[in-house]
Design a protein around this motif. Structure first.
Motif, mmCIF file in Angstrom:
data_model
loop_
_atom_site.group_PDB
_atom_site.id
_atom_site.type_symbol
_atom_site.label_atom_id
_atom_site.label_comp_id
_atom_site.label_asym_id
_atom_site.label_seq_id
_atom_site.Cartn_x
_atom_site.Cartn_y
_atom_site.Cartn_z
ATOM 1 N N TYR A 103 5.752 4.255 1.242
ATOM 2 C CA TYR A 103 4.808 3.736 -0.794
ATOM 3 C C TYR A 103 5.538 2.819 -1.049
ATOM 4 O O TYR A 103 4.675 1.891 -1.773
ATOM 5 N N GLN A 104 6.618 2.049 -1.304
ATOM 6 C CA GLN A 104 6.979 0.820 -1.915
ATOM 7 C C GLN A 104 6.945 -0.270 -1.550
ATOM 8 O O GLN A 104 6.141 -1.478 -1.853
ATOM 9 N N ASN A 105 6.051 -0.283 0.844
ATOM 10 C CA ASN A 105 5.478 -1.716 0.851
ATOM 11 C C ASN A 105 4.617 -2.025 0.793
ATOM 12 O O ASN A 105 3.567 -2.649 0.365
ATOM 13 N N ALA A 106 3.769 -0.595 0.925
ATOM 14 C CA ALA A 106 2.074 -0.236 0.357
ATOM 15 C C ALA A 106 2.162 -1.067 -0.859
ATOM 16 O O ALA A 106 1.245 -1.670 -1.085
ATOM 17 N N SER A 107 2.879 -0.545 -1.742
ATOM 18 C CA SER A 107 2.937 -1.327 -3.581
ATOM 19 C C SER A 107 3.087 -2.951 -3.386
ATOM 20 O O SER A 107 2.161 -3.537 -4.409
ATOM 21 N N ASP A 108 3.680 -2.974 -2.691
ATOM 22 C CA ASP A 108 4.204 -4.507 -2.745
ATOM 23 C C ASP A 108 3.074 -4.938 -2.138
ATOM 24 O O ASP A 108 2.396 -6.096 -3.038
ATOM 25 N N VAL A 109 2.521 -5.225 -0.933
ATOM 26 C CA VAL A 109 1.236 -6.050 -0.398
ATOM 27 C C VAL A 109 0.016 -4.964 -1.819
ATOM 28 O O VAL A 109 -0.636 -6.189 -1.620
ATOM 29 N N ALA A 110 -0.493 -4.164 -2.127
ATOM 30 C CA ALA A 110 -1.188 -4.447 -2.853
ATOM 31 C C ALA A 110 -1.370 -5.741 -4.544
ATOM 32 O O ALA A 110 -1.907 -6.105 -4.859
ATOM 33 N N GLY A 111 0.636 -5.662 -4.630
ATOM 34 C CA GLY A 111 0.261 -6.209 -6.003
ATOM 35 C C GLY A 111 0.081 -7.536 -5.756
ATOM 36 O O GLY A 111 0.076 -8.905 -6.178
ATOM 37 N N ALA A 112 0.729 -7.948 -4.123
ATOM 38 C CA ALA A 112 0.497 -9.368 -3.509
ATOM 39 C C ALA A 112 -0.910 -9.774 -3.395
ATOM 40 O O ALA A 112 -1.418 -10.696 -3.606
ATOM 41 N N ASN A 113 -2.042 -8.933 -3.572
ATOM 42 C CA ASN A 113 -3.160 -8.850 -2.794
ATOM 43 C C ASN A 113 -3.763 -9.182 -4.339
ATOM 44 O O ASN A 113 -4.541 -10.080 -4.487
ATOM 45 N N ILE A 114 -3.268 -9.386 -5.745
ATOM 46 C CA ILE A 114 -4.025 -9.025 -6.637
ATOM 47 C C ILE A 114 -3.392 -10.369 -6.951
ATOM 48 O O ILE A 114 -4.238 -11.055 -7.617
ATOM 49 N N GLN A 115 -2.406 -10.828 -6.752
ATOM 50 C CA GLN A 115 -2.199 -12.188 -6.982
ATOM 51 C C GLN A 115 -2.891 -13.176 -6.428
ATOM 52 O O GLN A 115 -3.047 -14.136 -6.917
ATOM 53 N N SER A 169 -1.654 3.092 -5.596
ATOM 54 C CA SER A 169 -0.406 2.625 -4.245
ATOM 55 C C SER A 169 1.321 3.002 -5.097
ATOM 56 O O SER A 169 1.790 3.319 -4.560
ATOM 57 N N THR A 170 0.923 2.230 -6.538
ATOM 58 C CA THR A 170 1.883 2.463 -7.454
ATOM 59 C C THR A 170 1.850 3.812 -7.674
ATOM 60 O O THR A 170 3.191 4.875 -7.843
ATOM 61 N N ARG A 171 0.849 4.472 -7.858
ATOM 62 C CA ARG A 171 0.672 6.186 -8.568
ATOM 63 C C ARG A 171 1.371 7.227 -7.066
ATOM 64 O O ARG A 171 2.440 7.725 -7.797
#
Length: 389
Positions: A103-115, A169-171
């Motif tokens: 879930y940490q990896n999924a959150s990181d990927v989602a955050g990078a996609n935003i950037q 993903s953060t949730r």
């Protein structure tokens, strides 16, 4: 020979007659002695009523205000437990850790996609500004401007979707830390560390809140009607006392603040609930106790001295004088004891006269001698002189 037999018969008959005569004379003398025996001395008191607060008793059961089953909201291996069974926890305390790496990896990927999308959107906005100037001067076609505008709008929509994905993903990442939703006491752990859990795995453990805590208790429909009539309102909040099964009283008073909207057809009772503060966690969910609930308004009830009350298999009774001044056994119903008196709920009324002393010599329906005040004082003085000697 016949004369001897006849003589023996005469002697036997004479002995029987003599014995009967002696028995009859003895019975007559005994009866005469009883008839002349003076009636027993007794002390009589007149019943008076007093204003008291009625109370009603019932068995109760302690019930937690919140009973929460702790569930996994994501899937993963249960990696760690942060408590022991029976511990008290606060709302927000972490109870379990579900393996967070995925879930940490999924959150990181989602955050990078935003950037990434933000960077593309920033470039698209700059292109759009230039295109607006160029289209005004007819350096580019209107269709080209529309294409740049559509690309910018698409990137804005992608950013919104990416932000939602990141929040989701953060949730899920936050759900890897299973937290206590309420203050309370932890129960038995149902799933141990190392097991794979999912939202459908069932309860990991339970939390029962402890402060404040509820006590539910059934009140008979008759008692419920009576306390409602006394207070003129069935919805009144009332003082409640709690007693443990060993008879010891709980230190804090509770408040009866809820009642059911129906009478149980099986038991003929109405369920009520009281709320108690439980700062030291002395009251445990599921514990059986005894409850005493008090009416709010006083009511006048007869009071009878404790010394006047006797008890047999049928219940408590007193010797009450009838209209002829003869003592009659009268059964009564009592509630609480106030100082040296019982509160009488049935069987006596104002003005009734009951025997308080000399009860052991009283026979129902037989005359008694009621001692006057002077006679009572005289007997007390004689008793005091004997004790001094």
């Amino acid at each position: 020979m016949k004369k001897k037999i006849l003589l023996v018969l005469i002697i036997v008959l004479a002995a029987i007659a003599l014995r009967y005569t002696i028995s009859s004379v003895g019975g007559f003398l005994k009866s005469k002695a009883y008839s002349v025996q003076s009636p027993p001395n007794v002390v009589v008191e007149t019943i008076k009523s007093d204003e008291i607060i009625r109370s009603f008793e019932a068995p109760g059961r302690v019930v937690s205000k919140y009973q929460v089953s702790i569930m996994a909201r994501i899937s993963g291996y249960l990696q760690k437990s942060f408590f022991k069974e029976g511990d008290y926890v606060k709302a927000g305390d972490t109870l379990f850790l579900i393996e967070p790496t995925e879930y940490q990896n999924a959150s990181d990927v989602a955050g990078a996609n935003i950037q990434n999308i933000k960077a593309q959107l920033a470039y698209a906005n700059k292109q759009l500004i230039r295109a607006e100037e160029l289209v005004k001067q007819d350096y580019i076609a209107k269709s080209k401007y529309d294409e740049i505008l559509a690309n910018r709008d698409a990137l804005q929509a992608q950013l919104t979707a990416a932000q939602s994905n990141y929040q989701d993903s953060t949730r899920n990442l936050n759900y890897t830390s299973v937290k206590a939703p309420v203050d309370g006491r932890i129960g038995i752990i149902d799933v141990t560390v190392g097991n794979y859990v999912t939202p459908s795995s069932g309860s990991l453990t339970t939390i029962n809140s402890t402060n404040p805590i509820y006590v539910t208790f059934p009140l008979s429909s008759d008692d419920y009607t009576e306390i409602s009539n006394i207070d003129s309102n069935s919805n009144e909040k009332r003082k409640v006392e709690l007693y443990f099964t060993n008879g010891k009283k709980y230190d804090l008073e509770g408040v009866q603040d809820f009642l059911d909207n129906k009478v149980d057809q099986t038991t003929g009772t109405v369920t009520l609930r009281a709320t108690f503060q439980n700062p030291e966690n002395r009251l445990l969910h599921g514990e059986f106790v005894n409850i005493k609930v008090f009416a709010n308004k006083p009511v006048k009830l007869p009071m009878v001295p404790v010394v006047a009350v006797q008890e047999n298999q049928e219940g408590k009774y007193v010797y009450k004088l009838d209209k002829d001044g003869l003592p009659q056994l009268s059964y009564i119903k009592v509630q609480d004891q106030v100082n040296d008196n019982w509160i009488v709920t049935d069987g006596l009324k104002d003005g009734d006269k009951v025997i308080t002393e000399g009860i052991l010599k009283v026979t129902p329906g037989k005359p008694v001698h009621i001692l006057s005040g002077k006679e009572i004082n005289l007997l007390k003085n004689k008793s005091a002189v004997k004790k001094q000697k």
